[in-house]
Design a protein around this motif. Sequence first.
Motif, PDB file in Angstrom:
ATOM      1  N   SER A 103       0.845  -1.192   0.000  1.00  0.00           N
ATOM      2  CA  SER A 103       0.000   0.000   0.000  1.00  0.00           C
ATOM      3  C   SER A 103       0.883   1.246   0.000  1.00  0.00           C
ATOM      4  N   GLU A 104       0.659   2.145  -0.955  1.00  0.00           N
ATOM      5  CA  GLU A 104       1.428   3.385  -1.003  1.00  0.00           C
ATOM      6  C   GLU A 104       1.211   4.226   0.261  1.00  0.00           C
ATOM      7  N   SER A 105      -0.020   4.305   0.715  1.00  0.00           N
ATOM      8  CA  SER A 105      -0.324   5.104   1.907  1.00  0.00           C
ATOM      9  C   SER A 105       0.386   4.547   3.134  1.00  0.00           C
ATOM     10  N   PHE A 106       0.364   3.224   3.286  1.00  0.00           N
ATOM     11  CA  PHE A 106       1.013   2.616   4.447  1.00  0.00           C
ATOM     12  C   PHE A 106       2.526   2.785   4.368  1.00  0.00           C
ATOM     13  N   SER A 107       3.086   2.672   3.174  1.00  0.00           N
ATOM     14  CA  SER A 107       4.528   2.867   3.009  1.00  0.00           C
ATOM     15  C   SER A 107       4.925   4.264   3.475  1.00  0.00           C
ATOM     16  N   GLN A 108       4.149   5.248   3.097  1.00  0.00           N
ATOM     17  CA  GLN A 108       4.439   6.625   3.504  1.00  0.00           C
ATOM     18  C   GLN A 108       4.308   6.794   5.014  1.00  0.00           C
ATOM     19  N   LYS A 109       3.260   6.214   5.596  1.00  0.00           N
ATOM     20  CA  LYS A 109       3.037   6.352   7.043  1.00  0.00           C
ATOM     21  C   LYS A 109       4.054   5.565   7.856  1.00  0.00           C
ATOM     22  N   ASN A 110       4.449   4.405   7.341  1.00  0.00           N
ATOM     23  CA  ASN A 110       5.280   3.475   8.104  1.00  0.00           C
ATOM     24  C   ASN A 110       6.770   3.790   7.981  1.00  0.00           C
ATOM     25  N   LEU A 144      -3.375  -8.076   2.683  1.00  0.00           N
ATOM     26  CA  LEU A 144      -4.797  -8.431   2.618  1.00  0.00           C
ATOM     27  C   LEU A 144      -5.700  -7.287   3.079  1.00  0.00           C
ATOM     28  N   GLY A 145      -5.152  -6.092   3.088  1.00  0.00           N
ATOM     29  CA  GLY A 145      -5.939  -4.937   3.508  1.00  0.00           C
ATOM     30  C   GLY A 145      -5.061  -3.875   4.140  1.00  0.00           C
ATOM     31  N   CYS A 146      -5.472  -2.609   3.988  1.00  0.00           N
ATOM     32  CA  CYS A 146      -4.699  -1.476   4.490  1.00  0.00           C
ATOM     33  C   CYS A 146      -5.583  -0.600   5.376  1.00  0.00           C
ATOM     34  N   PRO A 147      -5.060  -0.084   6.491  1.00  0.00           N
ATOM     35  CA  PRO A 147      -5.869   0.771   7.363  1.00  0.00           C
ATOM     36  C   PRO A 147      -6.244   2.099   6.714  1.00  0.00           C
ATOM     37  N   TYR A 148      -5.540   2.485   5.647  1.00  0.00           N
ATOM     38  CA  TYR A 148      -5.787   3.763   4.991  1.00  0.00           C
ATOM     39  C   TYR A 148      -6.477   3.619   3.636  1.00  0.00           C
ATOM     40  N   GLU A 149      -6.181   2.540   2.917  1.00  0.00           N
ATOM     41  CA  GLU A 149      -6.723   2.364   1.569  1.00  0.00           C
ATOM     42  C   GLU A 149      -7.813   1.306   1.474  1.00  0.00           C
ATOM     43  N   GLY A 150      -7.994   0.534   2.524  1.00  0.00           N
ATOM     44  CA  GLY A 150      -9.003  -0.517   2.476  1.00  0.00           C
ATOM     45  C   GLY A 150      -8.479  -1.762   1.789  1.00  0.00           C
ATOM     46  N   ALA A 151      -9.271  -2.328   0.881  1.00  0.00           N
ATOM     47  CA  ALA A 151      -8.924  -3.586   0.221  1.00  0.00           C
ATOM     48  C   ALA A 151      -7.652  -3.454  -0.610  1.00  0.00           C
ATOM     49  N   ILE A 152      -6.843  -4.502  -0.563  1.00  0.00           N
ATOM     50  CA  ILE A 152      -5.629  -4.588  -1.366  1.00  0.00           C
ATOM     51  C   ILE A 152      -5.732  -5.851  -2.220  1.00  0.00           C
ATOM     52  N   SER A 153      -5.540  -5.722  -3.528  1.00  0.00           N
ATOM     53  CA  SER A 153      -5.674  -6.877  -4.416  1.00  0.00           C
ATOM     54  C   SER A 153      -4.350  -7.627  -4.512  1.00  0.00           C
ATOM     55  N   PRO A 154      -4.394  -8.926  -4.798  1.00  0.00           N
ATOM     56  CA  PRO A 154      -3.163  -9.693  -4.990  1.00  0.00           C
ATOM     57  C   PRO A 154      -2.253  -9.082  -6.056  1.00  0.00           C
ATOM     58  N   SER A 155      -2.850  -8.442  -7.056  1.00  0.00           N
ATOM     59  CA  SER A 155      -2.051  -7.838  -8.130  1.00  0.00           C
ATOM     60  C   SER A 155      -1.230  -6.651  -7.637  1.00  0.00           C
ATOM     61  N   GLN A 156      -1.620  -6.070  -6.499  1.00  0.00           N
ATOM     62  CA  GLN A 156      -0.820  -5.000  -5.894  1.00  0.00           C
ATOM     63  C   GLN A 156       0.353  -5.582  -5.108  1.00  0.00           C
ATOM     64  N   VAL A 157       0.157  -6.766  -4.575  1.00  0.00           N
ATOM     65  CA  VAL A 157       1.185  -7.409  -3.759  1.00  0.00           C
ATOM     66  C   VAL A 157       2.290  -8.007  -4.620  1.00  0.00           C
ATOM     67  N   LEU A 158       1.896  -8.584  -5.757  1.00  0.00           N
ATOM     68  CA  LEU A 158       2.844  -9.318  -6.601  1.00  0.00           C
ATOM     69  C   LEU A 158       4.097  -8.530  -6.981  1.00  0.00           C
ATOM     70  N   PRO A 159       3.972  -7.313  -7.527  1.00  0.00           N
ATOM     71  CA  PRO A 159       5.196  -6.614  -7.941  1.00  0.00           C
ATOM     72  C   PRO A 159       6.127  -6.275  -6.777  1.00  0.00           C
ATOM     73  N   VAL A 160       5.565  -6.043  -5.608  1.00  0.00           N
ATOM     74  CA  VAL A 160       6.388  -5.739  -4.434  1.00  0.00           C
ATOM     75  C   VAL A 160       7.153  -6.984  -3.995  1.00  0.00           C
ATOM     76  N   ALA A 161       6.426  -8.102  -3.881  1.00  0.00           N
ATOM     77  CA  ALA A 161       7.068  -9.358  -3.479  1.00  0.00           C
ATOM     78  C   ALA A 161       8.110  -9.795  -4.503  1.00  0.00           C
ATOM     79  N   ARG A 162       7.768  -9.664  -5.774  1.00  0.00           N
ATOM     80  CA  ARG A 162       8.689 -10.085  -6.840  1.00  0.00           C
ATOM     81  C   ARG A 162       9.957  -9.226  -6.833  1.00  0.00           C
ATOM     82  N   THR A 163       9.798  -7.912  -6.635  1.00  0.00           N
ATOM     83  CA  THR A 163      10.967  -7.031  -6.611  1.00  0.00           C
ATOM     84  C   THR A 163      11.885  -7.361  -5.443  1.00  0.00           C
ATOM     85  N   LEU A 164      11.316  -7.595  -4.267  1.00  0.00           N
ATOM     86  CA  LEU A 164      12.136  -7.949  -3.106  1.00  0.00           C
ATOM     87  C   LEU A 164      12.885  -9.254  -3.347  1.00  0.00           C
ATOM     88  N   TYR A 165      12.206 -10.202  -3.959  1.00  0.00           N
ATOM     89  CA  TYR A 165      12.849 -11.485  -4.260  1.00  0.00           C
ATOM     90  C   TYR A 165      13.958 -11.294  -5.289  1.00  0.00           C
TER      91      TYR A 165
END
Length: 296
Positions: A103-110, A144-165
């Motif tokens: 989540s972009e919002s959570f990244s900024q807050k965290n 599986l969800g963000c306190p600021y953006e609500g629902a998070i789709s698997p397609s949002q997670v994939l590029p982040v996980a893939r880049t870290l890997y």
Amino acid sequence: MTQTISLVEVGPRDGLQNEKQTIDVATKVALIERLADAGMKSVEGGAFVSPKWVPQMAASDEVMQKIKRAPGVSYPVLTPNRQGYEGARAAKADTVAVFGAASESFSQKNINCSIEESFERFKPIIEAAKADGVRVRGYVSCVLGCPYEGAISPSQVLPVARTLYDLGCYEISLGDTIGAGTPKETKALIKLLAQELPISALAGHFHDTYGQALSNIWAAIDEGVTTFDCSVSGLGGCPYAKGASGNVASEDVVYSLERSGLKTGVNLDKLIETSLWISEQLGRKPGSKVTLARSA
């Protein structure tokens, strides 16, 4: 052959970082040593972060210096930047972890930067770790969800996980930061990620805010995941996610897995003793249903 599930005990870091009261070094050291003695093969030792932002992790270097390291046990620490990594290396950390978010919002807050900027921060850490022979674990929050953006789709997670890997993280811990995910959503997430990442590189980090953590662990096991994060007595949560206190309790995870015929290598009695002890130190009841049932 009995299936083995690997557990990463996050109580001493992810659990204690959310405490309002000050926890002394001796208590942290004793907690880590007790968890290793109970059979946990990976015990988070602390975080090399600014004490201004996470005061409970201020003495992580001292904690790492004082623990008696058990054979075959890893003691990962969180390192959000190169300075943190250097501190971790000075404390002889064998594994470090970097924290991203879906989540972009959570990244900024965290961590005060965008998702893309976070990768740029992680690159020098991972490069230095490769040169030093140190393993790097990647965390992805809000899968599986963000306190600021609500629902998070698997397609949002994939590029982040893939880049870290791709950057060099040996394992990607998928965090349900607000604990709102369900088994069906967990399965959908794992199925998508497994199309591009080895299932052996995926781990689950489920919070129990909505009582779904154990169900989500079993859903992930059905999809082939064999590593999960847990926290003794259900300590902690996320200080940046409102209402998201309560990691899944290690005792509840061990009880469910072992009674179902899976192997964790953890001594449940010793784990319950540790849960009762740390709960007493913190002046509260244990956050584990198994510990409450066994100690009634």
